[in-house]
Design an enzyme around this catalytic site. Structure first.
Site, PDB file in Angstrom:
ATOM      1  N   GLU A   1       0.922  -0.984   0.284  1.00  0.00           N
ATOM      2  CA  GLU A   1      -0.251  -0.167   0.235  1.00  0.00           C
ATOM      3  C   GLU A   1       0.808   0.990   0.045  1.00  0.00           C
ATOM      4  OE1 GLU A   1      -2.913   0.401   3.502  1.00  0.00           O
ATOM      5  OE2 GLU A   1      -3.276   2.507   2.425  1.00  0.00           O
TER       6      GLU A   1
ATOM      7  N   ARG B   1       5.735 -13.044   9.492  1.00  0.00           N
ATOM      8  CA  ARG B   1       6.371 -11.666   8.986  1.00  0.00           C
ATOM      9  C   ARG B   1       8.070 -11.778   9.666  1.00  0.00           C
ATOM     10  NH1 ARG B   1       2.267  -7.570   9.060  1.00  0.00           N
ATOM     11  NH2 ARG B   1       4.378  -6.256   9.313  1.00  0.00           N
TER      12      ARG B   1
ATOM     13  N   LYS C   1       3.724   0.617  10.032  1.00  0.00           N
ATOM     14  CA  LYS C   1       4.298   2.106   9.172  1.00  0.00           C
ATOM     15  C   LYS C   1       3.633   2.818   9.777  1.00  0.00           C
ATOM     16  CE  LYS C   1       3.076  -0.052   4.744  1.00  0.00           C
ATOM     17  NZ  LYS C   1       2.642   0.386   3.014  1.00  0.00           N
TER      18      LYS C   1
HETATM   19  P1  ATP Z   1       2.856  -2.805   8.134  1.00  0.00           P
HETATM   20  O1  ATP Z   1       1.985  -3.801   8.617  1.00  0.00           O
HETATM   21  O2  ATP Z   1       4.325  -2.453   8.621  1.00  0.00           O
HETATM   22  O3  ATP Z   1       2.736  -1.275   8.060  1.00  0.00           O
HETATM   23  P2  ATP Z   1       1.294  -3.518   5.814  1.00  0.00           P
HETATM   24  O4  ATP Z   1       1.529  -4.808   5.781  1.00  0.00           O
HETATM   25  O5  ATP Z   1       0.601  -2.708   5.818  1.00  0.00           O
HETATM   26  O6  ATP Z   1       2.792  -2.605   6.642  1.00  0.00           O
HETATM   27  P3  ATP Z   1       1.676  -3.571   3.206  1.00  0.00           P
HETATM   28  O7  ATP Z   1       2.311  -2.336   2.211  1.00  0.00           O
HETATM   29  O8  ATP Z   1       0.914  -3.841   2.849  1.00  0.00           O
HETATM   30  O9  ATP Z   1       2.341  -3.404   4.616  1.00  0.00           O
HETATM   31  O10 ATP Z   1       2.578  -4.890   2.538  1.00  0.00           O
HETATM   32  C1  ATP Z   1       3.203  -5.214   1.450  1.00  0.00           C
HETATM   33  C2  ATP Z   1       2.646  -6.436   1.846  1.00  0.00           C
HETATM   34  O11 ATP Z   1       4.557  -6.164   2.503  1.00  0.00           O
HETATM   35  C3  ATP Z   1       2.729  -7.784   1.873  1.00  0.00           C
HETATM   36  O12 ATP Z   1       2.486  -9.166   0.737  1.00  0.00           O
HETATM   37  C4  ATP Z   1       2.363  -7.860   3.059  1.00  0.00           C
HETATM   38  O13 ATP Z   1       2.281  -9.197   3.721  1.00  0.00           O
HETATM   39  C5  ATP Z   1       4.602  -7.801   3.539  1.00  0.00           C
HETATM   40  N1  ATP Z   1       4.870  -7.529   4.907  1.00  0.00           N
HETATM   41  C6  ATP Z   1       4.908  -6.755   5.234  1.00  0.00           C
HETATM   42  N2  ATP Z   1       5.796  -6.801   6.543  1.00  0.00           N
HETATM   43  C7  ATP Z   1       5.891  -7.437   6.732  1.00  0.00           C
HETATM   44  C8  ATP Z   1       7.163  -7.817   7.215  1.00  0.00           C
HETATM   45  N3  ATP Z   1       6.912  -7.309   9.155  1.00  0.00           N
HETATM   46  N4  ATP Z   1       7.377  -9.208   7.255  1.00  0.00           N
HETATM   47  C9  ATP Z   1       7.275  -9.297   5.797  1.00  0.00           C
HETATM   48  N5  ATP Z   1       6.164  -9.692   5.397  1.00  0.00           N
HETATM   49  C10 ATP Z   1       6.459  -8.457   4.981  1.00  0.00           C
HETATM   50 MG    MG Z   2      -0.351  -4.669   7.334  1.00  0.00          MG
END
Ligand code: ATP
Ligand code: MG
Length: 568
Positions: A42, A270, A280
């Site tokens: 996102e 994760r 984020k």
């Molecule tokens: P956050 O939860 O840190 O705010 P997010 O999951 O909302 O991040 P996205 O932009 O939706 O961020 O993530 C894009 C992709 O990266 C998704 O497929 C998510 O599963 C993966 N991702 C996000 N954080 C991690 C992490 N800590 N380890 C592995 N993969 C991750």
């Molecule tokens: Mg998320």
């Protein structure tokens, strides 16, 4: 067996569970033998090292199995999204060494998603609810208690159709109505309890579609369908989405036209790191409240932060390979990441001399005005790296901590009447020192032994300590930034009763402004890596200027990981 064959066999043994799934699907001829993944960020923040784990998997699977991987921006919430983030995400993925087959956006499917929502209303599988978000949340129930049905749940299809259309025409205030899927308020999966699928957002133009839409799909109503529209075969995401999967499957089943294709979601753990926050939302807070110097502050766990800090793409790949992919959430010791960068830079970084806390050393028996060019080996780990010259003169700088007025027996550095070797030069013997009125040492005096020049056949005499140094005249002033962990506690996210900002390490950045570095560093370009002898790995900061060199410490030399685990 040929070498290649052996490597292949070994490679097979170390398949992760996702690769195993992919290979099984290929063997069964699923989806016509196609492999397609996507990386779906996102655009509401910069990528962090956790994302790198997902990126290596999404792009890596496509690469390994000759499939395709698209970069898809899941841009369903204009309130939080911005093109700044879109641009940075693309830059970071490429820096990691990956290239997408195509850039797509969830917003490309806004029309399809809208049409699908209308179709659901027509099938009496969705309705417009006029209750507030709070009331809807209260009616959700708990995992052990069924929810309460909305009074709007059974309103006529025509009425919902009309309202939904008018929601999108901007007739209603943000938050005054939403569209909900009509599934089951008593489902054991909370995500099935009539989830919200569309909301009104009129006050924030979308970064791509502007003000064309007044209603926007929720993430859960866009993600799975976008996979389906695109032809994704393997939809890989983190474990928190496991409970969402049945809902994605429910929508896809309603959408699906034939039985030859459907995306399959697989979840993996994760990445969490000690002394780090990875959300984020929290990272944005650090930036907005200026608790760090922007998204690329070298203390941030963002990809651009690590880049500025001096990490290499290779070190991040090696780290991700080491931690692997499983079904269990855990927290990885940040020392393992530091170990990976040390290992990589040990092979790549030229060795240079820099004195971070200089004190003057005068060789009283060395001719004034004489300059000797000493040979400095660039990298003992890499015979092809060659060498460079470093000027040796009567007046030098050494580290203040390398001298002690009254030294204990085990102090193998410089002290009155003691001998040390100056790296790549001569053995010297301390003959005295001078202090100022506050008792601070101003100058150290020593005599050099001309018969002990490094590399000469007769330099056989041994001393225990070797110090690094730079010439006073032939060195440059520099600023050096030392970084430590951003948080004081191992798992900041676990301290529920404290605001995470209270856990910040007040000493995470130390700026040294009086450093001296050898002339060779005049040629350094931004992001170039170096090992400063005896102190650590450093890189040239992009803000560095000719008259003010700035270096970041990437990592110190001391490897706490190897110490814990023994030599690997
Ligand atoms: P956050 O939860 O840190 O705010 P997010 O999951 O909302 O991040 P996205 O932009 O939706 O961020 O993530 C894009 C992709 O990266 C998704 O497929 C998510 O599963 C993966 N991702 C996000 N954080 C991690 C992490 N800590 N380890 C592995 N993969 C991750
Ligand atoms: Mg998320």
């Amino acid at each position: 067996m040929s070498d290649n064959k052996v490597i292949e066999e070994e490679g097979k043994k170390s398949l992760n569970f996702i690769e195993t799934i992919v290979e099984n699907d290929l063997a069964e001829g699923k989806n016509g033998g196609r492999i397609q993944t996507r990386f779906p960020p996102e655009p509401n923040g910069y990528l962090h090292i956790g994302h790198a784990k997902a990126i290596c998997l999404d792009f890596g699977i496509a690469e390994t199995y000759k499939g395709i991987c698209k970069l898809r921006f899941d841009d369903t919430n204009p309130v939080k999204e911005d093109v700044e983030y879109v641009d940075s995400i693309m830059e970071d993925i490429q820096w990691l060494g990956f290239q997408w087959d195509e850039v797509v956006y969830a917003s490309d499917y806004f029309q399809q998603l809208y049409d699908f929502a209308v179709e659901l209303i027509k099938k009496d599988k969705a309705y417009v609810d006029e209750q507030s978000a709070e009331v809807i949340a209260q009616q959700k129930g708990t995992p052990t208690q069924p929810g309460v049905e909305s009074p709007y749940r059974n309103r006529p299809v025509e009425e919902s159709l009309d309202l939904f259309r008018r929601m999108n025409e901007g007739e209603f205030e943000d938050g005054s109505m939403i569209l909900r899927a009509k599934i089951d308020m008593a489902s054991s999966n909370m995500h099935f309890r009539d989830p919200i699928i569309y909301r009104i957002i009129t006050k924030h133009p979308h970064h791509r579609t502007g003000t064309q839409w007044k209603v926007y799909p929720m993430y859960d109503f866009a993600h799975g369908q976008s996979d389906y529209f695109e032809g994704v075969t393997h939809s890989l995401c983190t474990l928190e989405f496991e409970v969402h999967r049945p809902l994605y499957d429910y929508f896809i089943d309603l959408l699906k036209k034939d039985d030859n294709y459907r995306p399959r979601q697989t979840e993996f753990n994760r990445l969490n790191l000690t002394y780090t926050v990875m959300s984020k939302r929290k990272l944005l807070q650090l930036v907005q409240e200026k608790l760090v110097n922007g998204w690329d502050d070298p203390r941030m766990p963002t990809i651009c932060g690590y880049r500025r800090r001096g990490f290499t793409p290779q070190s991040i790949h090696n780290f991700i390979k080491k931690i692997g992919y499983t079904k269990y959430d855990g927290i990885i010791d940040i020392a393992l990441l530091e170990h990976a960068i040390r290992e990589d830079l040990n092979m790549k970084a030229p060795r240079v001399s820099a004195v971070l806390d200089p004190v003057k050393l005068i060789l009283t028996n060395y001719p004034e005005g004489q300059v000797e060019r000493m040979e400095a080996i660039n990298n003992p780990e890499d015979p092809t790296a060659g060498s460079h010259e470093i000027a040796f003169t009567r007046e030098l700088y050494i580290e203040r901590e390398d001298f002690m007025e009254e030294a204990p027996k085990k102090f193998f550095r410089l002290a009155p009447d003691k001998e040390v070797r100056l790296k790549g030069a001569y053995i010297i013997k301390c003959t005295g020192f001078k202090k100022d009125e506050n008792g601070v040492i101003q100058e150290i005096y020593a005599e050099y032994d001309p018969n002990t020049k490094s590399g000469m056949p007769d330099s056989g005499r041994k001393v225990k300590g070797t110090l690094h140094w730079v010439s006073v005249e032939h060195s440059l002033p520099a600023e050096v930034r030392l970084y430590d962990r951003l948080f004081m506690v191992e798992n900041p996210s676990e301290e529920k009763d404290k605001d995470f900002k209270e856990l910040l390490n007040p000493d995470s950045l130390k700026v040294l402004t009086n450093c001296r570095v050898e002339m060779e560093l005049q040629k350094a370009k931004p992001y170039d890596h170096f090992q400063f002898q005896r102190t650590g790995y450093f890189n040239l900061d992009p803000d560095s200027r000719e008259d003010k060199l700035i270096f970041n410490r990437t990592v110190s030399l001391k490897d706490s990981w190897s110490k814990v685990k023994g030599k690997e």
